[in-house]
Design a protein around this motif. Structure first.
Motif, PDB file in Angstrom:
ATOM      1  N   GLY A 167       0.806  -1.207   0.000  1.00 11.52           N
ATOM      2  CA  GLY A 167       0.000   0.000   0.000  1.00 11.52           C
ATOM      3  C   GLY A 167       0.839   1.257   0.000  1.00 11.52           C
ATOM      4  O   GLY A 167       0.552   2.221  -0.733  1.00 11.52           O
ATOM      5  N   ALA A 168       1.894   1.281   0.818  1.00 12.24           N
ATOM      6  CA  ALA A 168       2.782   2.438   0.843  1.00 12.24           C
ATOM      7  C   ALA A 168       3.530   2.577  -0.479  1.00 12.24           C
ATOM      8  O   ALA A 168       3.683   3.689  -1.013  1.00 12.24           O
ATOM      9  CB  ALA A 168       3.760   2.312   2.008  1.00 12.24           C
ATOM     10  N   TYR A 169       3.978   1.453  -1.022  1.00 11.10           N
ATOM     11  CA  TYR A 169       4.728   1.511  -2.278  1.00 11.10           C
ATOM     12  C   TYR A 169       3.831   1.966  -3.428  1.00 11.10           C
ATOM     13  O   TYR A 169       4.276   2.650  -4.353  1.00 11.10           O
ATOM     14  CB  TYR A 169       5.355   0.152  -2.585  1.00 11.10           C
ATOM     15  CG  TYR A 169       6.437   0.244  -3.640  1.00 11.10           C
ATOM     16  CD1 TYR A 169       7.740   0.558  -3.290  1.00 11.10           C
ATOM     17  CD2 TYR A 169       6.148   0.040  -4.989  1.00 11.10           C
ATOM     18  CE1 TYR A 169       8.741   0.654  -4.255  1.00 11.10           C
ATOM     19  CE2 TYR A 169       7.131   0.136  -5.948  1.00 11.10           C
ATOM     20  CZ  TYR A 169       8.420   0.449  -5.574  1.00 11.10           C
ATOM     21  OH  TYR A 169       9.405   0.557  -6.532  1.00 11.10           O
ATOM     22  N   VAL A 178       4.194   4.596  -6.694  1.00 13.32           N
ATOM     23  CA  VAL A 178       3.880   4.260  -8.083  1.00 13.32           C
ATOM     24  C   VAL A 178       2.884   5.262  -8.658  1.00 13.32           C
ATOM     25  O   VAL A 178       3.098   5.832  -9.742  1.00 13.32           O
ATOM     26  CB  VAL A 178       3.325   2.825  -8.187  1.00 13.32           C
ATOM     27  CG1 VAL A 178       2.848   2.523  -9.608  1.00 13.32           C
ATOM     28  CG2 VAL A 178       4.375   1.804  -7.741  1.00 13.32           C
ATOM     29  N   GLU A 179       1.797   5.502  -7.941  1.00 15.10           N
ATOM     30  CA  GLU A 179       0.721   6.320  -8.481  1.00 15.10           C
ATOM     31  C   GLU A 179       1.026   7.814  -8.435  1.00 15.10           C
ATOM     32  O   GLU A 179       0.363   8.605  -9.110  1.00 15.10           O
ATOM     33  CB  GLU A 179      -0.582   6.001  -7.755  1.00 15.10           C
ATOM     34  CG  GLU A 179      -1.005   4.544  -7.988  1.00 15.10           C
ATOM     35  CD  GLU A 179      -2.456   4.271  -7.685  1.00 15.10           C
ATOM     36  OE1 GLU A 179      -2.969   4.874  -6.719  1.00 15.10           O
ATOM     37  OE2 GLU A 179      -3.066   3.457  -8.405  1.00 15.10           O
ATOM     38  N   SER A 180       2.055   8.187  -7.668  1.00 16.75           N
ATOM     39  CA  SER A 180       2.477   9.587  -7.686  1.00 16.75           C
ATOM     40  C   SER A 180       3.408   9.885  -8.856  1.00 16.75           C
ATOM     41  O   SER A 180       3.855  11.024  -9.008  1.00 16.75           O
ATOM     42  CB  SER A 180       3.193   9.933  -6.372  1.00 16.75           C
ATOM     43  OG  SER A 180       4.491   9.357  -6.338  1.00 16.75           O
ATOM     44  N   GLY A 181       3.691   8.867  -9.666  1.00 14.90           N
ATOM     45  CA  GLY A 181       4.590   9.057 -10.805  1.00 14.90           C
ATOM     46  C   GLY A 181       6.046   8.866 -10.471  1.00 14.90           C
ATOM     47  O   GLY A 181       6.932   9.334 -11.208  1.00 14.90           O
ATOM     48  N   GLY A 182       6.330   8.149  -9.372  1.00 15.89           N
ATOM     49  CA  GLY A 182       7.711   7.982  -8.929  1.00 15.89           C
ATOM     50  C   GLY A 182       8.629   7.344  -9.940  1.00 15.89           C
ATOM     51  O   GLY A 182       9.821   7.673 -10.000  1.00 15.89           O
ATOM     52  N   TYR A 183       8.093   6.440 -10.763  1.00 16.99           N
ATOM     53  CA  TYR A 183       8.931   5.793 -11.767  1.00 16.99           C
ATOM     54  C   TYR A 183       9.270   6.733 -12.928  1.00 16.99           C
ATOM     55  O   TYR A 183      10.151   6.429 -13.721  1.00 16.99           O
ATOM     56  CB  TYR A 183       8.243   4.537 -12.307  1.00 16.99           C
ATOM     57  CG  TYR A 183       8.408   3.322 -11.422  1.00 16.99           C
ATOM     58  CD1 TYR A 183       9.425   2.410 -11.641  1.00 16.99           C
ATOM     59  CD2 TYR A 183       7.533   3.067 -10.369  1.00 16.99           C
ATOM     60  CE1 TYR A 183       9.579   1.287 -10.847  1.00 16.99           C
ATOM     61  CE2 TYR A 183       7.669   1.957  -9.561  1.00 16.99           C
ATOM     62  CZ  TYR A 183       8.699   1.068  -9.802  1.00 16.99           C
ATOM     63  OH  TYR A 183       8.850  -0.038  -9.002  1.00 16.99           O
ATOM     64  N   GLY A 184       8.564   7.831 -13.018  1.00 24.30           N
ATOM     65  CA  GLY A 184       8.811   8.752 -14.115  1.00 24.30           C
ATOM     66  C   GLY A 184       9.564  10.011 -13.722  1.00 24.30           C
ATOM     67  O   GLY A 184       9.774  10.888 -14.565  1.00 24.30           O
ATOM     68  N   PRO A 243      -2.368  -7.119  -2.158  1.00 24.38           N
ATOM     69  CA  PRO A 243      -2.814  -6.869  -0.780  1.00 24.38           C
ATOM     70  C   PRO A 243      -2.055  -5.689  -0.181  1.00 24.38           C
ATOM     71  O   PRO A 243      -0.822  -5.709  -0.124  1.00 24.38           O
ATOM     72  CB  PRO A 243      -2.486  -8.175  -0.055  1.00 24.38           C
ATOM     73  CG  PRO A 243      -1.411  -8.807  -0.864  1.00 24.38           C
ATOM     74  CD  PRO A 243      -1.565  -8.351  -2.271  1.00 24.38           C
ATOM     75  N   PRO A 244      -2.734  -4.680   0.289  1.00 24.65           N
ATOM     76  CA  PRO A 244      -2.034  -3.463   0.710  1.00 24.65           C
ATOM     77  C   PRO A 244      -1.202  -3.605   1.968  1.00 24.65           C
ATOM     78  O   PRO A 244      -0.255  -2.842   2.172  1.00 24.65           O
ATOM     79  CB  PRO A 244      -3.176  -2.466   0.927  1.00 24.65           C
ATOM     80  CG  PRO A 244      -4.388  -3.301   1.178  1.00 24.65           C
ATOM     81  CD  PRO A 244      -4.194  -4.531   0.358  1.00 24.65           C
TER      82      PRO A 244
END
Length: 448
Positions: free
Chosen positions: A233-235, A239-245, A288-289
């Motif tokens: 869930g934390a990770y 991901v969804e904040s655009g961390g990979y980009g 699973p979060p």
């Protein structure tokens, strides 16, 4: 007057206190336990799957099986036992340093039936040796070290075979009950670890491998460490904040790797219209979060830590949090104490086929209150794999010494796929920082 460092000690291992016959029984038990797992992992698939290479990162399962037998023959039958070779013609085939994993399917390997017969014959000879060999007078046999070394070797390959199963396509063939649910009450997000010296490594653990030795005084500055491993869930927030980009979170090598391979989430994750899913041993399920994130590289772990305003712990910081008891100044064998791991302490031994939710093992917490340091997921540290002061290679250079350097990062703690015989508070694992197929996660640290 004594100073604080005079109290730095470690607990002698109980194996040193066993008589010869009990020691032989214990060695036979851990070898039997490892073989039962090897058998289960290889019997779970048909012969076509045994000889197939499921990923160029991994060997065919049948290679791992015969390699286990080959190493047991070399060390226990020939060296310790002084017996005649059984299959000298296959020594080169199963020498891991001669043939990269990607090339092994092209070798004239033993077939499934022949491999099974070979490892069974070797085991019979090894048990004959165990029954007769003196367990004193030679370092290789003192406290049955060679037998413990081979049990650990087999369990390490069992975890490798489990990773191969994760890469295998097709219907699920491995099954296990779910891990326990969260049992701990509310936990703080991080724990303060006091600075100062502690005893790192071991000189008393009879089956410890050469890179864990010798025990030596290490110093760390005070720091904070996450109470639990980073969760899915934390990770997912990263991901969804655009961390990979975002280039700013990544070191140069990590950024180049994720760009080249178009990586945007942990391995085996995929996004569907209704959320994130993962593939786990052939089962597709929602992520699973509350479980520790797994199948992330060192680069992904370090990028998340930077995004969170933290960093990865050093290897010394990890071990101090896991072993140091501030009340006694002693380094424990495990976070919970000196007793061997039980099912109440940690998620080990392929008992479950996934990490447990954070907070599932309060009995396994360290004296400082850090949870799940052993089991669930290997934890990346920021440290390169280096020898300890006073390191001596034993019984061969190729176990550790040839890997020392900046190419490899240290992982600690073991995973749900690691057996108890093959992990302890001093155990050191290492791998390339790009590796994602291993059962690796992480937790974060920050300066105090």
């Amino acid at each position: 007057m004594s100073g604080p460092t005079d109290r730095l000690t470690e607990t002698p291992n109980r194996l040193r206190e066993l008589g010869a016959e009990r020691l032989r029984t214990h060695a036979a038990d851990v070898l039997d336990h490892a073989r039962a797992r090897s058998t289960a992992l290889t019997d779970a698939v048909d012969d076509a799957d045994l000889v197939r290479q499921h990923s160029r990162l991994m060997s065919p399962l049948v290679w791992d099986l015969a390699h286990i037998g080959s190493q047991e023959e070399l060390w226990l039958v020939r060296d310790v036992g002084g017996r005649d070779p059984l299959r000298p013609d296959i020594d080169d085939l199963y020498d891991a340093f001669q043939h990269p994993r990607a090339d092994r399917p092209a070798l004239p390997l033993l077939g499934p039936a022949e491999a099974r017969a070979y490892v069974a014959e070797v085991r019979d000879k090894a048990f004959d040796v165990l029954a007769d060999v003196p367990l004193t007078g030679r370092r290789l046999t003192e406290s049955a070290f060679a037998f413990g070394m081979l049990a650990q070797h087999e369990q390490q390959h069992d975890e490798t075979m489990l990773a191969t199963h994760q890469l295998r396509r097709g219907e699920p063939v491995l099954h296990a009950p779910p891990p326990p649910v969260r049992r701990a009450g509310p936990l703080p997000p991080e724990v303060f670890v006091p600075g100062g010296p502690f005893l790192m490594g071991t000189s008393t653990e009879p089956w410890a491998l050469d890179n864990e030795r010798p025990a030596h005084e290490a110093h760390v500055a005070p720091f904070f460490l996450d109470t639990t491993p980073v969760t899915n869930g934390a990770y997912l927030e990263f991901v969804e904040s655009g961390g990979y980009g975002e280039r700013r979170w990544w070191n140069a090598a990590g950024w180049a790797y994720v760009q080249e391979h178009a990586i945007g989430a942990p391995r085996f994750w995929r996004r569907e219209r209704d959320g994130w899913y993962r593939t786990r041993f052939g089962v597709v399920e929602p992520v699973p979060p509350d479980e520790p994130v797994v199948h992330v590289s060192y680069h992904e772990a370090a990028a998340y830590a930077a995004w969170a305003g933290k960093r990865l712990p050093t290897e010394a910081e990890w071990e101090k949090a896991a072993r140091f008891d501030p009340a006694t100044g002693r380094s424990r064998r495990y976070p919970w104490g000196d007793a061997d791991p039980g099912p109440e302490h940690a998620n080990l031994g392929q008992r479950h086929l996934r990490p447990a939710a954070v907070g599932a093992y309060p009995a396994g917490a360290s004296p400082l209150g850090v949870h799940q340091l052993v089991g669930d997921v290997w934890e990346w540290t920021s440290s390169d794999f280096r020898p300890y002061p006073g390191f001596v290679a034993f019984p061969y250079r190729e176990y550790s010494e040839v890997f020392f350097g900046s190419e490899y990062k240290v992982l600690r703690g073991g995973s749900f796929g690691t057996d108890a015989v093959a992990v302890r508070g001093t155990f050191r694992n290492w791998d390339f920082p790009i590796r994602r197929q291993i059962f690796a996660g992480f937790r974060c640290a920050r300066d105090a």
